[in-house]
Design a protein around this motif. Structure first.
Motif, PDB file in Angstrom:
ATOM      1  N   LEU A 695       6.762   0.332  -7.200  1.00 27.72           N
ATOM      2  CA  LEU A 695       7.079   0.171  -5.785  1.00 27.72           C
ATOM      3  C   LEU A 695       8.399   0.881  -5.474  1.00 27.72           C
ATOM      4  O   LEU A 695       9.392   0.695  -6.174  1.00 27.72           O
ATOM      5  N   LEU A 697      11.217   1.283  -2.515  1.00 24.60           N
ATOM      6  CA  LEU A 697      11.747   0.735  -1.264  1.00 24.60           C
ATOM      7  C   LEU A 697      12.879   1.639  -0.789  1.00 24.60           C
ATOM      8  O   LEU A 697      13.926   1.745  -1.434  1.00 24.60           O
ATOM      9  N   SER A 703       9.051  -2.065   4.254  1.00 17.79           N
ATOM     10  CA  SER A 703       7.804  -2.026   3.494  1.00 17.79           C
ATOM     11  C   SER A 703       7.994  -1.124   2.284  1.00 17.79           C
ATOM     12  O   SER A 703       8.889  -0.272   2.253  1.00 17.79           O
ATOM     13  N   CYS A 704       7.139  -1.324   1.285  1.00 17.09           N
ATOM     14  CA  CYS A 704       7.245  -0.584   0.022  1.00 17.09           C
ATOM     15  C   CYS A 704       6.224   0.542  -0.009  1.00 17.09           C
ATOM     16  O   CYS A 704       5.126   0.440   0.548  1.00 17.09           O
ATOM     17  N   GLU A 706       3.986   2.836  -2.707  1.00 14.72           N
ATOM     18  CA  GLU A 706       3.496   2.835  -4.081  1.00 14.72           C
ATOM     19  C   GLU A 706       3.550   4.255  -4.653  1.00 14.72           C
ATOM     20  O   GLU A 706       3.124   5.217  -4.001  1.00 14.72           O
ATOM     21  N   GLU A 755       0.723  -8.007  -5.285  1.00 15.06           N
ATOM     22  CA  GLU A 755       1.679  -6.957  -4.970  1.00 15.06           C
ATOM     23  C   GLU A 755       2.440  -7.247  -3.676  1.00 15.06           C
ATOM     24  O   GLU A 755       3.627  -6.927  -3.561  1.00 15.06           O
ATOM     25  N   CYS A 759       6.395  -7.203  -3.221  1.00 16.30           N
ATOM     26  CA  CYS A 759       7.065  -6.288  -2.287  1.00 16.30           C
ATOM     27  C   CYS A 759       7.984  -7.056  -1.340  1.00 16.30           C
ATOM     28  O   CYS A 759       9.088  -6.614  -1.035  1.00 16.30           O
TER      29      CYS A 759
END
Length: 802
Positions: A695, A697, A703-704, A706, A755, A759
């Protein structure tokens, strides 16, 4: 906008609307007058402000000398416009508006009459001047008479309206007086205490019931803050709940609390407090209604004390007292169930009674004791066979009675069970002893200490089979024939000492079968005494625990592997220019193959995280081999001419080819993610071999992202090509690498950590350091698992760009 500016704006709008009306401009000026009156109410301005605006507008009209249609009088139109603006105040809730409106209407009508008189006088002068032309004068007179009639009709209509409003006002005042009288009657005669409070909680008025409850008279309570009468422990909650009412968070609330009476005694009350609010939402006053519940609270306390005494008596009794609902589920159980069945009372509450029986009893004859329950009749001394928590058999004599409601419907069962296990066992002992011993899978022998050599006088088939000897080779011999060259001498001495002291002995030692095969024997020796306490025999039970010892040894080996696994991981965070890196691994109950590493390079830092399939020593060893191979490969690639571009992709390809044979032969595979970070440019290059997507950031984001790249897991085939991707980080960006032990962790309800939850943690603690973020995630995982151990390794690495 302040009050003065609003008044100026209102006067300007009023003057403009009046000019339009006087000039005959289309657009419903009278409707505008009505709306201006409504706005004056909404802005909380009184009629005097509107009156001032009217007179200012009249002056403005006189100064501008606005032209009107023939026969139209500006002053009359202005008064008609003013009366229309007064119309909205007819239903105003403010006390003085109605009277002021009536005054202003009268003044307007007087001005209208004066103007009409002036017009009539002007008319007379005009008639005198035009008498010379009779026909012209007559026509003018008729026209003027029509106008006078119209104005007179309007005046009559206005007067009728005014009379209706006066009558309606009188009816409203009568209804208000009647309502006030009814309220006073209810207020004073109410059986509950009622007090009116201002926004500060001061008592403005209270009825006699309120005074009697608190022991004060009306004068003593007037203007007193009600919270001052609260019991000290209830003061804070009383203030806080009333504060919420003042702030408008709720319109009413309920509360049970204590007051301190004038005589210092304490009274319990149940109170309901409701607020009354103005147009702007401010609290005008609160109605506090209280009911004396001291007697009911005292009764509840007495009932609780009575129940406590009953529970103490029940808990001291040796009989198991219980209650079941109509379906046979326990709703109450005394503590004696622990002594009888080994369960705590709370463990069986909610369970149906037949779940405590042996399954074979249910299969062979249906639910035990169901027949009496089905007939809803009492039963006495019914023998039940229960399964103890530790699995042993328990017999009870059960007596129960049904409890019905007024309509004859079954509500519950109430009964008592008496433990008769010992009596039952005594009755069955002689019949079951020989058969149980003969059928036992544990070796059992009995020796006679009063015969020379303490020989074996009984041995069950399991013991004979365990030793590899015949029955004749066992009976009459001392059990020392089981000893051999590697039998622990200290264990032998412990056995001899226990027999000399006539006490129990429990140990595990190595024995030998007739053919010389060794086995580990868990030995229990117990003395048997008669009713007078005299030793009669020794009984020994022997269990072949060789397999269990092997398991223990394997468990020890796995613990060693666990230590090896942890020792191969980085022990401290990596702090360098442009980046902070920290990692953590929490091994599961079973040894797994999680692995992570990070190491500084000339350009920055390389990070790897991997997960070997399976939970075994083999997985841990494969992980160790992977680490060694990776270290060797990265060292080789970092040397001079061997330094390669696309290092992440090339590293995975080389590692896959080197490990393929071992992984394929051991039926293992590895998922891995490899990342290289250039501290000078803050650029990362990464490749993925089927691992969880890390992840990313970005600083300030909610929000993350991927990180993913195409690539097969390691160990499936040789010659795999891996995709490599690159992107740039900014200061404060954070990358989280993790294994599936985190996202696949489950709570007691079977819900996955997932996930999205991971996150949210990263986003919520974006300002934390990598070490702090790891600690937060691990703590949150522990709380999510609700204290249970993890089924898979937990590994994670955090990179933060500086």
């Amino acid at each position: 906008m302040n009050e003065e500016s609003v008044e100026r704006e209102l006067a300007a709008q009023y003057s403009a609307a009046l000019r339009d009306y006087s000039a005959g401009v289309e657009g419903h000026p009278l409707l505008r007058a009505y709306r201006l009156g409504r706005r004056a109410i909404a802005e909380n301005f009184g009629l005097p402000a509107l009156e001032a605006a009217h007179h200012a507008a009249l002056k403005d009209l006189a100064a501008r000398a606005i032209e009107t249609e023939e026969g139209v009088d500006v002053e009359l139109q202005a008064e008609e416009f003013f009366r229309e603006a007064l119309a909205p105040f007819e239903r105003s809730s403010r006390g003085g508006d109605v009277i002021t409106r009536m005054r202003l209407l009268n003044e307007s009508l007087e001005r209208t009459n004066r103007r009409l008189i002036e017009l009539k006088q002007k008319q007379d002068r005009t008639i005198a001047e035009l008498r010379q032309t009779a026909e012209t004068s007559r026509q003018g007179f008729l026209e003027l008479e029509k106008r006078v009639q119209a104005q007179t009709s309007a005046l009559a209509t206005t007067g009728a309206t005014l009379r209706g409003e006066i009558a309606e006002r009188k009816l409203t005042e009568i209804a208000l007086r009647e309502s006030e009288a009814r309220f006073r009657a209810v207020f004073e005669r109410a059986g509950i205490g009622i007090a009116l409070l201002d926004e500060n909680g001061r008592i403005r008025e209270c009825n006699s019931a309120f005074q009697d409850m608190l022991g004060f008279d009306a004068e003593e309570l007037h203007n007193r803050v009600i919270f001052e009468l609260s019991y000290p422990e209830d003061f804070e909650i009383s203030v806080q709940r009333f504060k919420g009412l003042v702030e408008g968070r709720y319109r009413h609330y309920r509360l049970e609390k204590r007051f301190v009476r004038k005589d210092r005694t304490v009274v319990w009350v149940r109170k309901i407090v409701s607020g009354t609010y103005g147009f702007s939402g401010e609290l005008q006053f609160a109605v506090d209604m209280i009911e004396d519940i001291t007697e009911s609270r005292t009764a509840e306390e007495s009932l609780r004390e009575s129940e406590a005494r009953f529970r103490q008596i029940v808990d001291m009794a040796s009989e198991w007292i219980w209650e079941q609902d109509a379906k046979g589920c326990y709703t109450y159980s005394s503590a004696a169930v622990h002594h009888i069945l080994g369960y705590r009372a709370e463990e069986i509450v909610g369970k149906p009674y037949y779940e405590l029986f042996f399954p074979e009893d249910l299969e062979s004859s249906g639910t035990p004791a169901q027949e009496p329950a089905g007939r809803q009749e009492s039963f006495v001394r019914l023998i039940n066979r229960y399964r103890h928590k530790n699995g042993r058999e328990v017999f009870t004599e059960s007596t129960g009675i049904p409890v019905f409601d007024r309509r004859g419907r079954l509500l519950k069962w109430r009964g008592v069970d008496h433990n008769v296990t010992e009596r039952k066992r005594f009755e069955d002992a002689l019949r079951l002893r020989d058969r149980a011993i003969e059928a036992s899978s544990v070796g059992i022998i009995i020796t006679d200490p009063y015969r020379p050599g303490n020989p074996i006088i009984y041995a069950n088939p399991a013991f004979v089979q365990m030793t590899g000897r015949s029955r004749d080779e066992v009976i009459g011999w001392n059990p020392r024939f089981l000893q051999g060259p590697e039998t622990d001498p200290q264990a032998i001495e412990e056995i001899r000492k226990a027999m000399r002291e006539q006490r129990d002995c429990h140990l595990t030692l190595k024995n030998y079968r007739k053919d010389g095969t060794p086995f580990w024997n868990e030995l229990f020796i117990s003395p048997v005494r008669d009713d007078h306490g005299r030793l009669t025999h020794f009984i020994g039970t022997q269990t072949d625990v060789t397999a269990m010892r092997r398991i223990e040894e394997e468990r020890h080996e796995m613990e060693i592997a666990r230590q090896i696994q942890l020792s191969l991981l980085p022990s401290v965070p990596l702090r360098m220019k442009g980046a902070l890196v920290a990692g953590y691994c929490l091994p599961a109950v079973h040894v797994g193959g999680d692995y992570f590493d990070y190491f500084a390079t000339e350009e920055g830092v390389d990070i790897v995280i991997a997960d070997v399939s399976g939970h075994s020593v083999g997985a841990a060893l494969i992980m160790a081999e992977t680490r060694s191979t990776l270290k060797m490969g990265t060292d080789w690639m970092a040397k001079g001419a061997a330094k390669l571009r696309n290092g992440a992709r090339k590293t995975l390809s080389v590692l896959n080819d080197l490990l393929f044979e071992d992984l394929n032969r051991a039926s293992f595979f590895i998922s891995m993610f490899y990342l290289s970070y250039h501290s000078g440019t803050r650029r990362i290059r990464y490749a993925n071999a089927g691992h969880n997507r890390p992840l990313l950031l970005r600083r300030g984001e909610r929000s993350c992202l991927e990180l993913d790249a195409e690539g097969l897991i390691l160990g499936v085939k040789k010659g795999v090509t891996f995709e490599e991707k690159a992107l740039s980080l900014n200061e404060g960006d954070m990358v989280l690498l993790y294994t599936d032990g985190i996202t696949e962790a489950q709570n007691r309800q079977g819900e996955f950590f997932g996930e999205s939850r991971l996150c949210e943690l990263v986003v919520g603690h974006a300002q934390s350091s990598p070490e702090e973020l790891i600690r937060i995630i691990v703590d949150e995982l522990g709380a999510f698992r609700q204290g249970r151990s993890f089924d898979d390794d937990i590994s994670l690495v955090v990179l933060k760009a500086l």
